[in-house]
Design a protein around this motif. Sequence first.
Motif, PDB file in Angstrom:
ATOM      1  N   ASP A   1       8.886  26.557  49.992  1.00 22.14           N
ATOM      2  CA  ASP A   1       7.637  27.542  49.887  1.00 22.14           C
ATOM      3  C   ASP A   1       8.062  28.595  50.611  1.00 22.14           C
ATOM      4  O   ASP A   1       8.484  28.666  51.771  1.00 22.14           O
ATOM      5  CB  ASP A   1       6.508  26.680  50.670  1.00 22.14           C
ATOM      6  CG  ASP A   1       5.915  25.671  49.648  1.00 22.14           C
ATOM      7  OD1 ASP A   1       6.401  25.712  48.471  1.00 22.14           O
ATOM      8  OD2 ASP A   1       5.103  24.859  50.207  1.00 22.14           O
ATOM      9  N   PHE A   2       7.789  30.001  49.754  1.00 24.00           N
ATOM     10  CA  PHE A   2       7.907  31.083  50.322  1.00 24.00           C
ATOM     11  C   PHE A   2       6.758  31.964  50.265  1.00 24.00           C
ATOM     12  O   PHE A   2       5.990  31.951  49.202  1.00 24.00           O
ATOM     13  CB  PHE A   2       9.178  31.677  49.477  1.00 24.00           C
ATOM     14  CG  PHE A   2      10.427  31.354  49.731  1.00 24.00           C
ATOM     15  CD1 PHE A   2      11.535  31.759  50.890  1.00 24.00           C
ATOM     16  CD2 PHE A   2      11.044  30.419  49.016  1.00 24.00           C
ATOM     17  CE1 PHE A   2      12.746  31.239  50.919  1.00 24.00           C
ATOM     18  CE2 PHE A   2      12.275  29.972  48.993  1.00 24.00           C
ATOM     19  CZ  PHE A   2      13.181  30.278  50.118  1.00 24.00           C
ATOM     20  N   VAL A   3       6.479  32.607  51.297  1.00 22.54           N
ATOM     21  CA  VAL A   3       5.220  33.540  51.449  1.00 22.54           C
ATOM     22  C   VAL A   3       5.800  34.749  50.936  1.00 22.54           C
ATOM     23  O   VAL A   3       7.037  35.279  51.239  1.00 22.54           O
ATOM     24  CB  VAL A   3       4.799  33.688  52.806  1.00 22.54           C
ATOM     25  CG1 VAL A   3       3.409  34.686  52.907  1.00 22.54           C
ATOM     26  CG2 VAL A   3       4.341  32.352  53.284  1.00 22.54           C
ATOM     27  N   PHE A   4       4.959  35.696  50.014  1.00 17.78           N
ATOM     28  CA  PHE A   4       5.209  36.792  49.610  1.00 17.78           C
ATOM     29  C   PHE A   4       3.862  37.585  49.752  1.00 17.78           C
ATOM     30  O   PHE A   4       2.883  37.022  49.441  1.00 17.78           O
ATOM     31  CB  PHE A   4       5.710  36.942  48.319  1.00 17.78           C
ATOM     32  CG  PHE A   4       4.694  36.421  47.019  1.00 17.78           C
ATOM     33  CD1 PHE A   4       4.320  37.444  46.127  1.00 17.78           C
ATOM     34  CD2 PHE A   4       4.902  35.184  46.767  1.00 17.78           C
ATOM     35  CE1 PHE A   4       3.508  37.059  45.394  1.00 17.78           C
ATOM     36  CE2 PHE A   4       3.923  34.860  45.985  1.00 17.78           C
ATOM     37  CZ  PHE A   4       3.364  35.711  44.861  1.00 17.78           C
ATOM     38  N   ASP A   5       3.945  38.966  49.729  1.00 15.14           N
ATOM     39  CA  ASP A   5       2.671  39.879  49.647  1.00 15.14           C
ATOM     40  C   ASP A   5       2.589  40.511  48.399  1.00 15.14           C
ATOM     41  O   ASP A   5       3.513  41.037  47.734  1.00 15.14           O
ATOM     42  CB  ASP A   5       3.043  40.847  50.669  1.00 15.14           C
ATOM     43  CG  ASP A   5       1.853  41.678  51.264  1.00 15.14           C
ATOM     44  OD1 ASP A   5       0.905  41.885  50.092  1.00 15.14           O
ATOM     45  OD2 ASP A   5       1.656  42.115  52.233  1.00 15.14           O
ATOM     46  N   THR A   6       1.371  40.376  47.811  1.00 21.06           N
ATOM     47  CA  THR A   6       1.200  40.837  46.499  1.00 21.06           C
ATOM     48  C   THR A   6       0.975  42.332  46.438  1.00 21.06           C
ATOM     49  O   THR A   6       0.840  42.809  45.269  1.00 21.06           O
ATOM     50  CB  THR A   6      -0.005  40.052  45.900  1.00 21.06           C
ATOM     51  OG1 THR A   6      -1.339  40.471  46.800  1.00 21.06           O
ATOM     52  CG2 THR A   6      -0.107  38.422  45.602  1.00 21.06           C
ATOM     53  N   ARG A   7       0.948  42.977  47.341  1.00 20.04           N
ATOM     54  CA  ARG A   7       0.833  44.404  47.549  1.00 20.04           C
ATOM     55  C   ARG A   7       2.091  44.950  47.256  1.00 20.04           C
ATOM     56  O   ARG A   7       2.485  46.031  47.095  1.00 20.04           O
ATOM     57  CB  ARG A   7       0.280  44.836  48.825  1.00 20.04           C
ATOM     58  CG  ARG A   7      -1.261  44.511  48.905  1.00 20.04           C
ATOM     59  CD  ARG A   7      -1.697  44.765  50.488  1.00 20.04           C
ATOM     60  NE  ARG A   7      -1.101  43.983  51.460  1.00 20.04           N
ATOM     61  CZ  ARG A   7      -1.288  44.081  52.643  1.00 20.04           C
ATOM     62  NH1 ARG A   7      -2.088  44.810  53.200  1.00 20.04           N
ATOM     63  NH2 ARG A   7      -0.659  43.350  53.598  1.00 20.04           N
ATOM     64  N   LEU A   8       3.137  44.241  47.601  1.00 22.02           N
ATOM     65  CA  LEU A   8       4.611  44.438  47.323  1.00 22.02           C
ATOM     66  C   LEU A   8       5.290  44.032  46.088  1.00 22.02           C
ATOM     67  O   LEU A   8       6.320  44.686  45.457  1.00 22.02           O
ATOM     68  CB  LEU A   8       5.287  44.160  48.581  1.00 22.02           C
ATOM     69  CG  LEU A   8       4.616  44.337  50.046  1.00 22.02           C
ATOM     70  CD1 LEU A   8       5.563  43.982  51.161  1.00 22.02           C
ATOM     71  CD2 LEU A   8       4.453  46.004  50.115  1.00 22.02           C
ATOM     72  N   THR A   9       5.044  42.804  45.735  1.00 21.48           N
ATOM     73  CA  THR A   9       5.522  42.172  44.577  1.00 21.48           C
ATOM     74  C   THR A   9       4.586  41.246  43.965  1.00 21.48           C
ATOM     75  O   THR A   9       3.820  40.429  44.647  1.00 21.48           O
ATOM     76  CB  THR A   9       6.808  41.354  44.987  1.00 21.48           C
ATOM     77  OG1 THR A   9       7.592  40.980  43.862  1.00 21.48           O
ATOM     78  CG2 THR A   9       6.678  40.348  45.897  1.00 21.48           C
ATOM     79  N   LEU A  10       4.619  41.493  42.695  1.00 21.34           N
ATOM     80  CA  LEU A  10       3.770  40.466  41.707  1.00 21.34           C
ATOM     81  C   LEU A  10       4.566  39.356  41.234  1.00 21.34           C
ATOM     82  O   LEU A  10       5.781  39.675  40.564  1.00 21.34           O
ATOM     83  CB  LEU A  10       3.099  41.277  40.569  1.00 21.34           C
ATOM     84  CG  LEU A  10       2.018  42.330  41.322  1.00 21.34           C
ATOM     85  CD1 LEU A  10       1.564  43.003  39.889  1.00 21.34           C
ATOM     86  CD2 LEU A  10       0.887  41.607  42.062  1.00 21.34           C
ATOM     87  N   MET A  11       4.388  38.264  41.253  1.00 18.37           N
ATOM     88  CA  MET A  11       5.200  36.843  40.682  1.00 18.37           C
ATOM     89  C   MET A  11       4.199  36.335  39.695  1.00 18.37           C
ATOM     90  O   MET A  11       2.998  35.846  39.880  1.00 18.37           O
ATOM     91  CB  MET A  11       5.339  35.962  41.625  1.00 18.37           C
ATOM     92  CG  MET A  11       6.006  36.491  43.044  1.00 18.37           C
ATOM     93  SD  MET A  11       7.640  37.402  42.867  1.00 18.37           S
ATOM     94  CE  MET A  11       8.880  36.072  42.152  1.00 18.37           C
ATOM     95  N   GLU A  12       4.518  36.192  38.531  1.00 19.63           N
ATOM     96  CA  GLU A  12       4.138  35.541  37.247  1.00 19.63           C
ATOM     97  C   GLU A  12       4.846  34.064  37.111  1.00 19.63           C
ATOM     98  O   GLU A  12       6.127  34.132  37.163  1.00 19.63           O
ATOM     99  CB  GLU A  12       3.856  36.365  35.985  1.00 19.63           C
ATOM    100  CG  GLU A  12       3.335  37.511  36.155  1.00 19.63           C
ATOM    101  CD  GLU A  12       3.515  38.563  34.681  1.00 19.63           C
ATOM    102  OE1 GLU A  12       2.367  38.283  34.005  1.00 19.63           O
ATOM    103  OE2 GLU A  12       4.201  39.106  34.912  1.00 19.63           O
ATOM    104  N   ILE A  13       4.020  33.029  36.858  1.00 19.08           N
ATOM    105  CA  ILE A  13       4.748  32.140  36.271  1.00 19.08           C
ATOM    106  C   ILE A  13       4.386  31.762  34.819  1.00 19.08           C
ATOM    107  O   ILE A  13       3.316  31.550  34.609  1.00 19.08           O
ATOM    108  CB  ILE A  13       4.126  30.511  37.146  1.00 19.08           C
ATOM    109  CG1 ILE A  13       4.318  30.888  38.690  1.00 19.08           C
ATOM    110  CG2 ILE A  13       5.015  29.387  36.714  1.00 19.08           C
ATOM    111  CD1 ILE A  13       5.663  31.203  39.172  1.00 19.08           C
TER     112      ILE A  13
END
Length: 468
Positions: free
Chosen positions: A270-282
């Motif tokens: 599990d990795f935490v990321f900031d949606t203000r910096l990067t967007l991840m789509e599955i």
Amino acid sequence: MALDEKYFSLAEVLAVAERHPFYAPGVQYPPHKDAILAIREQVAARAHTPDLSSQPLLWKSSLYKTIERLVDDTDPQNTFRQGIYASTTGGGSSPKPLFFATDVAENRQQRLAFGRFLGTVGLVTERDWVVTIHSAGELYRSLDLTLELLENGGASVLAAGQFMLPEAVINLIIKYHANVLAGDSTQIVNMVHYISSLPKSEREKFKLDKIIYTSESLTPGQRAQIHSVLGADLMICSLLGSAEAGPYGFSCPNITGKNQSGDGTAAYEDFVFDTRLTLMEILPATVDEQDENQTPSPIPDGEKGAIAQTSLIRLRNPLVRYMTGDVGSLHDLPEQARSFVSQSAWPHLKVLRLYGRDRRFSFEWSGNYFEFSTLNLLMNEEIAGILQWQVILEKMVESPLESRLEFRILLTRGNGGAKEKISDRIKKFCYVDASLERKFGILFVNDMGDFVRSPGARKVIKFVDRQD
């Protein structure tokens, strides 16, 4: 984490992408700085809700082809070659190194913000002394990246690098009373294996309370070995990034809550990321590289699929709906993370559950990713005399926590004298140095019966994964 004008809106990123050769084949060069400023002003002047799902996917093969063209073009009008931070991409499997170019200022701003973020959530503290054995050289820059990130997080970092012998690394840890060891996962496993061989009197001279690793995920067995050697209370953390996107995610048991007990049974990280910096789509696992115009919609949170990434930090050379080659799912942060994450940041953070590489496109061995398309090119077109080939990845009998890579090759008649030349070419491709010789092999077989075959059609399986 404070955000400023260096971070861009999705509308700005998509507007620049429309005029960038990564996404518009008819465009010769990326827009220059004045043009990008004008684009941002135009976006700010109009009320527009961007639609990311209408953007076609960006695949590695297409990206690499465009990068190679831009790198080779020395025309003064080619802005791609101007003022860039360059590092290798493709996991080291390309016979001709290719790199992703990032604007120097954008790169430094990202490292500063992400490093400070690591400090605010406690992955590193001002009390930490870190010895990093990350690699550098041949355009690979994980050492300077790690140094800068952890220093921006408040830690004191000692650059040991990849060539320092394990004995010297331990002496460095003892001399400066370091409490954290950082490196890619293969380096960490090798160091822990060395530490396990030390007498008790030597091991008592130092105390590590944290491991920070990068590259491929540690296996459950590797985690168990690390805790067995360094103590059950050791914290195992990880950083996630790439040459294309830079650093963007982290894993820390205080926040993600996984593997604290050391059992490490989950087959993911599990990795935490900031949606203000990067967007991840599955995206659905059925996405196909051959369909250039597909615009699939994301699947719901919690469901597993192919990962597409959009960076809100990279504007000069945008990264939009980039197929990372990984499989994952999206989740909310666990409630236990609230004591480590500020209330203002909480709504912007998500968890990317990473299951590993998409086996349709690549595999990993000893810290490097190898693209099947590039391997096919090497074995089928670039090396003459190969009639049939196969790659086998399996656990080492004498060291089950490590994997052995073996090539099986059937030569055309009359090419027996080329074995040494072919072996050297493959070893160079796989970056096999003296430390990896024991985990690598090339077997020249006599007939088709020496290959692993499919049970039904009896076809030669190009890639055999025996690690499970």
